[in-house]
Scaffold this motif. Sequence first.
Motif, mmCIF file in Angstrom:
data_model
loop_
_atom_site.group_PDB
_atom_site.id
_atom_site.type_symbol
_atom_site.label_atom_id
_atom_site.label_comp_id
_atom_site.label_asym_id
_atom_site.label_seq_id
_atom_site.Cartn_x
_atom_site.Cartn_y
_atom_site.Cartn_z
ATOM 1 N N VAL A 1 7.663 -3.714 7.091
ATOM 2 C CA VAL A 1 7.344 -2.585 7.960
ATOM 3 C C VAL A 1 6.822 -3.143 9.271
ATOM 4 O O VAL A 1 5.873 -3.933 9.285
ATOM 5 C CB VAL A 1 6.283 -1.669 7.308
ATOM 6 N N VAL A 2 7.467 -2.760 10.378
ATOM 7 C CA VAL A 2 7.094 -3.262 11.693
ATOM 8 C C VAL A 2 6.787 -2.068 12.583
ATOM 9 O O VAL A 2 7.479 -1.052 12.546
ATOM 10 C CB VAL A 2 8.245 -4.089 12.301
ATOM 11 N N ARG A 3 5.751 -2.181 13.378
ATOM 12 C CA ARG A 3 5.374 -1.118 14.297
ATOM 13 C C ARG A 3 6.413 -0.985 15.405
ATOM 14 O O ARG A 3 6.944 -1.971 15.904
ATOM 15 C CB ARG A 3 4.022 -1.453 14.916
ATOM 16 N N ASN A 4 6.696 0.261 15.813
ATOM 17 C CA ASN A 4 7.647 0.523 16.879
ATOM 18 C C ASN A 4 6.944 0.307 18.214
ATOM 19 O O ASN A 4 6.087 1.097 18.622
ATOM 20 C CB ASN A 4 8.172 1.950 16.765
ATOM 21 N N ASN B 1 0.814 -1.216 0.000
ATOM 22 C CA ASN B 1 0.000 0.000 0.000
ATOM 23 C C ASN B 1 0.849 1.268 0.000
ATOM 24 O O ASN B 1 0.505 2.267 0.628
ATOM 25 C CB ASN B 1 -0.945 0.037 1.197
ATOM 26 N N GLY B 2 1.978 1.227 -0.676
ATOM 27 C CA GLY B 2 2.831 2.407 -0.772
ATOM 28 C C GLY B 2 3.610 2.701 0.493
ATOM 29 O O GLY B 2 4.189 3.760 0.633
ATOM 30 N N ILE B 3 3.608 1.771 1.465
ATOM 31 C CA ILE B 3 4.309 1.986 2.724
ATOM 32 C C ILE B 3 5.510 1.064 2.761
ATOM 33 O O ILE B 3 5.416 -0.113 2.423
ATOM 34 C CB ILE B 3 3.396 1.684 3.933
ATOM 35 N N GLY B 4 6.640 1.587 3.204
ATOM 36 C CA GLY B 4 7.841 0.773 3.333
ATOM 37 C C GLY B 4 8.812 1.037 2.208
ATOM 38 O O GLY B 4 8.657 1.962 1.419
#
Length: 169
Positions: A19-22, A3-6
Amino acid sequence: MYNGIGLTTPRGSGTNGYVVRNLSTLRSYEPAQDRAAAWDVAPPKHREPDQGILEHERKRQVEVKCLELQLELEDKGIDEDEIEKQVDELRTKLNANLSAYAAPSTKRFKPSDTHAIAEAKKSELDKMARALGTRRDYAEGQAFDREKQEQDKIKRQIEREERERRKEE
């Protein structure tokens, strides 16, 4: 990338690209009292423009026009006495119409012209208030105060009777 993230590609980043949540960040939560108190904040006050600064800016614009005329006449090779005479005539003519330089539109101003923007905003708000028919002494929530409405009604009735009496005389 999802989705355009990372990262578009993990090459050279030292990561696997996911992509991993902090999980180490601390979230701050507002208590319900603070959230409720946010609605009680007064509306923003519009600062009054400084008329001295606005007057100075208008005079500066007049002087710029006079200097432009002077430079134009000097380029044409006209005598200095004639230049001085024409510039003085232009200056007196422009100073007579000094209020014409008060532009109410906010589109022509630079962001640094804060007083001119404030004056334009004030005239815009006055124009909107006239269009909506609101009075200067209007306070928010006034319509729900029955005692205040009764007092205003009596006051308007007295003023109307006073006007009619003056009209008959």
